[in-house]
Design a protein around this motif. Structure first.
Motif, PDB file in Angstrom:
ATOM      1  N   UNK A  11      -3.108  -3.342   2.331  1.00  0.00           N
ATOM      2  CA  UNK A  11      -4.255  -4.121   2.389  1.00  0.00           C
ATOM      3  C   UNK A  11      -5.405  -3.551   3.118  1.00  0.00           C
ATOM      4  N   UNK A  12      -4.992  -3.281   4.457  1.00  0.00           N
ATOM      5  CA  UNK A  12      -6.105  -2.858   5.256  1.00  0.00           C
ATOM      6  C   UNK A  12      -6.914  -1.695   4.761  1.00  0.00           C
ATOM      7  N   UNK A  41      -2.218  -0.690  -3.963  1.00  0.00           N
ATOM      8  CA  UNK A  41      -3.085  -1.324  -2.927  1.00  0.00           C
ATOM      9  C   UNK A  41      -4.057  -2.225  -3.486  1.00  0.00           C
ATOM     10  N   UNK A  42      -4.666  -1.992  -4.557  1.00  0.00           N
ATOM     11  CA  UNK A  42      -5.673  -2.924  -5.282  1.00  0.00           C
ATOM     12  C   UNK A  42      -5.074  -4.043  -5.716  1.00  0.00           C
ATOM     13  N   UNK A  43      -3.689  -4.245  -6.103  1.00  0.00           N
ATOM     14  CA  UNK A  43      -2.944  -5.293  -6.513  1.00  0.00           C
ATOM     15  C   UNK A  43      -2.916  -6.081  -5.363  1.00  0.00           C
ATOM     16  N   UNK A  44      -2.418  -5.678  -4.247  1.00  0.00           N
ATOM     17  CA  UNK A  44      -2.026  -6.313  -2.970  1.00  0.00           C
ATOM     18  C   UNK A  44      -3.265  -6.984  -2.620  1.00  0.00           C
ATOM     19  N   UNK A  92       5.286  -5.343   7.071  1.00  0.00           N
ATOM     20  CA  UNK A  92       4.277  -4.515   7.601  1.00  0.00           C
ATOM     21  C   UNK A  92       3.539  -3.573   6.347  1.00  0.00           C
ATOM     22  N   UNK A  93       4.183  -3.080   5.882  1.00  0.00           N
ATOM     23  CA  UNK A  93       3.562  -1.966   4.732  1.00  0.00           C
ATOM     24  C   UNK A  93       2.686  -2.621   3.851  1.00  0.00           C
TER      25      UNK A  93
END
Length: 75
Positions: free
Chosen positions: A50-51, A18-21, A44-45
């Motif tokens: 990211x959110x 998630x941090x990478x995104x 969508x994932x």
């Protein structure tokens, strides 16, 4: 600059994918479609991750700032 140290620490504590995104989109300004393709996940994932990463980062930054203020008050 304390905020940079807080940001770095908060990113280290985050879910790595998630941090990478979050970094790829918000710092490197890569398109979400590209990020999803590279990560091998649906678009969508990628948006959901990211959110969630932004919310977790915000909460961690608030926690670190609060901790920092508490330590400043004691010193």
């Amino acid at each position: 600059m304390r905020w940079r140290a807080h940001l770095h620490e908060a990113l280290l504590r985050a879910d790595p994918e998630a941090a990478g995104i979050l970094v790829a989109r918000d710092l490197d300004e890569r398109p979400m479609r590209e990020i999803a393709e590279v990560a091998g996940i649906p678009l969508s994932t990628a948006y959901k991750m990211r959110s969630r990463a932004r919310a977790a980062l915000r909460a961690e930054l608030e926690r670190l700032e609060e901790l920092d203020c508490t330590l400043d008050d004691k010193g």
